[in-house]
Scaffold this motif. Structure first.
Motif, PDB file in Angstrom:
ATOM      1  N   SER A  49       0.964  -1.325   0.255  1.00 55.48           N
ATOM      2  CA  SER A  49      -0.240   0.148  -0.304  1.00 55.48           C
ATOM      3  C   SER A  49       0.979   1.113   0.172  1.00 55.48           C
ATOM      4  O   SER A  49       0.516   2.139  -0.636  1.00 55.48           O
ATOM      5  CB  SER A  49      -1.096   0.090   1.424  1.00 55.48           C
ATOM      6  N   ARG A  50       2.302   1.672   0.824  1.00 50.87           N
ATOM      7  CA  ARG A  50       3.209   2.720   0.801  1.00 50.87           C
ATOM      8  C   ARG A  50       3.631   2.731  -0.314  1.00 50.87           C
ATOM      9  O   ARG A  50       3.271   4.187  -1.086  1.00 50.87           O
ATOM     10  CB  ARG A  50       3.877   2.207   1.788  1.00 50.87           C
ATOM     11  N   ARG A  51       3.493   1.921  -2.022  1.00 48.12           N
ATOM     12  CA  ARG A  51       3.679   2.722  -3.073  1.00 48.12           C
ATOM     13  C   ARG A  51       2.891   3.570  -3.728  1.00 48.12           C
ATOM     14  O   ARG A  51       2.991   4.629  -4.432  1.00 48.12           O
ATOM     15  CB  ARG A  51       4.102   1.449  -4.174  1.00 48.12           C
ATOM     16  N   VAL A  52       1.630   2.705  -3.690  1.00 44.98           N
ATOM     17  CA  VAL A  52       0.397   3.061  -3.841  1.00 44.98           C
ATOM     18  C   VAL A  52      -0.352   4.730  -3.656  1.00 44.98           C
ATOM     19  O   VAL A  52      -1.213   5.158  -4.219  1.00 44.98           O
ATOM     20  CB  VAL A  52      -1.181   2.187  -3.973  1.00 44.98           C
ATOM     21  N   LEU A  53      -0.033   4.531  -1.982  1.00 47.02           N
ATOM     22  CA  LEU A  53      -0.151   5.584  -1.682  1.00 47.02           C
ATOM     23  C   LEU A  53       0.192   7.256  -1.518  1.00 47.02           C
ATOM     24  O   LEU A  53      -0.258   8.353  -2.043  1.00 47.02           O
ATOM     25  CB  LEU A  53      -0.073   5.658   0.051  1.00 47.02           C
ATOM     26  N   ARG A  54       1.609   6.490  -1.994  1.00 44.60           N
ATOM     27  CA  ARG A  54       2.142   7.311  -2.676  1.00 44.60           C
ATOM     28  C   ARG A  54       2.128   8.252  -4.031  1.00 44.60           C
ATOM     29  O   ARG A  54       1.976   9.441  -4.172  1.00 44.60           O
ATOM     30  CB  ARG A  54       3.830   7.639  -2.807  1.00 44.60           C
ATOM     31  N   GLU A  55       1.659   7.470  -4.558  1.00 42.97           N
ATOM     32  CA  GLU A  55       1.360   7.464  -5.769  1.00 42.97           C
ATOM     33  C   GLU A  55       0.303   8.493  -6.311  1.00 42.97           C
ATOM     34  O   GLU A  55      -0.040   9.299  -6.555  1.00 42.97           O
ATOM     35  CB  GLU A  55       1.287   6.043  -7.012  1.00 42.97           C
ATOM     36  N   LEU A  56      -1.174   8.368  -5.103  1.00 45.64           N
ATOM     37  CA  LEU A  56      -2.137   8.148  -5.021  1.00 45.64           C
ATOM     38  C   LEU A  56      -2.295   9.576  -4.703  1.00 45.64           C
ATOM     39  O   LEU A  56      -2.795  10.484  -4.993  1.00 45.64           O
ATOM     40  CB  LEU A  56      -3.198   7.619  -4.718  1.00 45.64           C
ATOM     41  N   SER A  57      -1.447   9.829  -3.646  1.00 49.86           N
ATOM     42  CA  SER A  57      -1.336  11.396  -3.187  1.00 49.86           C
ATOM     43  C   SER A  57      -0.591  12.053  -4.111  1.00 49.86           C
ATOM     44  O   SER A  57      -1.109  13.385  -4.173  1.00 49.86           O
ATOM     45  CB  SER A  57       0.098  11.162  -1.478  1.00 49.86           C
ATOM     46  N   ASP A  58       0.276  12.361  -5.290  1.00 47.11           N
ATOM     47  CA  ASP A  58       0.627  12.792  -5.645  1.00 47.11           C
ATOM     48  C   ASP A  58       0.049  13.286  -6.613  1.00 47.11           C
ATOM     49  O   ASP A  58       0.167  14.104  -7.243  1.00 47.11           O
ATOM     50  CB  ASP A  58       2.184  12.238  -6.558  1.00 47.11           C
ATOM     51  N   GLU A  59      -0.910  12.190  -7.322  1.00 47.69           N
ATOM     52  CA  GLU A  59      -1.929  11.954  -8.592  1.00 47.69           C
ATOM     53  C   GLU A  59      -3.047  13.649  -8.034  1.00 47.69           C
ATOM     54  O   GLU A  59      -3.825  14.278  -8.640  1.00 47.69           O
ATOM     55  CB  GLU A  59      -2.855  11.075  -9.005  1.00 47.69           C
ATOM     56  N   THR A  60      -3.491  13.385  -6.696  1.00 45.71           N
ATOM     57  CA  THR A  60      -4.212  13.764  -6.831  1.00 45.71           C
ATOM     58  C   THR A  60      -4.033  15.710  -5.578  1.00 45.71           C
ATOM     59  O   THR A  60      -4.375  16.245  -5.400  1.00 45.71           O
ATOM     60  CB  THR A  60      -5.627  13.513  -4.792  1.00 45.71           C
TER      61      THR A  60
END
Length: 259
Positions: free
Chosen positions: A82-93
């Motif tokens: 989840s950590r990578r998913v969270l970083r990518e989602l945070s960068d996108e939003t």
């Protein structure tokens, strides 16, 4: 409630703000008589689930909890994945993102990520516990939970966190039905005023929602365009996280939100 359940329920009172708890406080928090709490904590201590410092009789979580957490992560690596998913989602939003797991009576934040895009952001802590009925993560999990579990949650006293918290079980049931149509939940000011949160459920191999992935932002920044961006990004990220942990959504999950 059996003896094992009573003992393990005492562990639920530990939190980031309460990492050590004395016997008297545990008695007050649990509503169980002091002699029983003392006996149960003694059994948990013998098994390594709690421990006491040499100069302080307060209890804290023991090494057995870490052992079980490691085994859980090895079998279902949601934290590391989840950590990578969270970083990518945070960068996108450009907003705060977090993943949570559902438990018997509460929802617990497992990990989160911040975006550097804005100075003002929603802040949170890992291992933070929140209620099902007042959060987008909790509602996303409830929408795909067993009906008996939903009724169990709604039959308890529902805490009023803000003036916008919905505590009417019928209103919550209607909201869950709407979430099942879209595969996505959102709350505005129901847990914290001026916080607008969106979430999607995360499914395990048994097609059941084991947690939720969410984006939380100041309500003042939540334009229609930003909401559309968050919803689209959440659908992709939620599907990716479910897939990466070996899970899959149930047959009735909206197809446009599935992997």
């Amino acid at each position: 409630m059996g003896t094992v359940s009573k003992a393990l329920s005492l562990l639920s009172f530990f939190s980031p703000d309460r990492t050590e708890i004395g016997l008297s406080d545990l008695t007050r928090l649990s509503g169980v008589n002091k002699a029983t709490v003392y006996r149960l904590m003694g059994e948990l201590q013998e098994s390594g689930f709690v421990e006491q410092g040499e100069n302080d009789r307060a209890y804290r979580l023991g090494p057995q909890v870490l052992h079980l957490a490691a085994l859980r992560e090895a079998s279902t690596p949601i934290l590391s994945v989840s950590r990578r998913v969270l970083r990518e989602l945070s960068d996108e939003t450009g907003e705060t993102t977090h993943v949570s797991l559902g438990h018997e009576t509460w929802v617990q934040t497992l990990s989160h990520a911040y975006s550097p895009r804005h100075a003002t952001k929603v802040t949170m802590d890992d291992a933070q516990t929140v209620t099902y009925h007042a959060t987008s993560s909790g509602l996303a999990i409830l929408a795909y939970a067993d009906p008996d579990f939903v009724e169990q949650v709604l039959s308890r006293p529902l805490k009023v966190h803000t003036s916008k918290t919905i505590v009417d079980p019928d209103e919550i049931r209607a909201k869950l039905a709407q979430i099942r149509k879209t595969g996505l939940s959102d709350t505005l000011g129901s847990f914290e005023l001026e916080v607008h949160s969106h979430a999607v459920p995360i499914f395990g191999a048994d097609h059941k929602a084991l947690g939720a992935l969410a984006v939380a932002a100041p309500a003042s920044r939540m334009s229609d365009q930003q909401q559309d961006t968050i919803r689209a990004a959440l659908r992709r990220a939620g599907a990716a996280l479910t897939h990466r942990i070996g899970g899959s959504p149930p047959a009735d999950y909206p197809q446009d939100a599935a992997p």
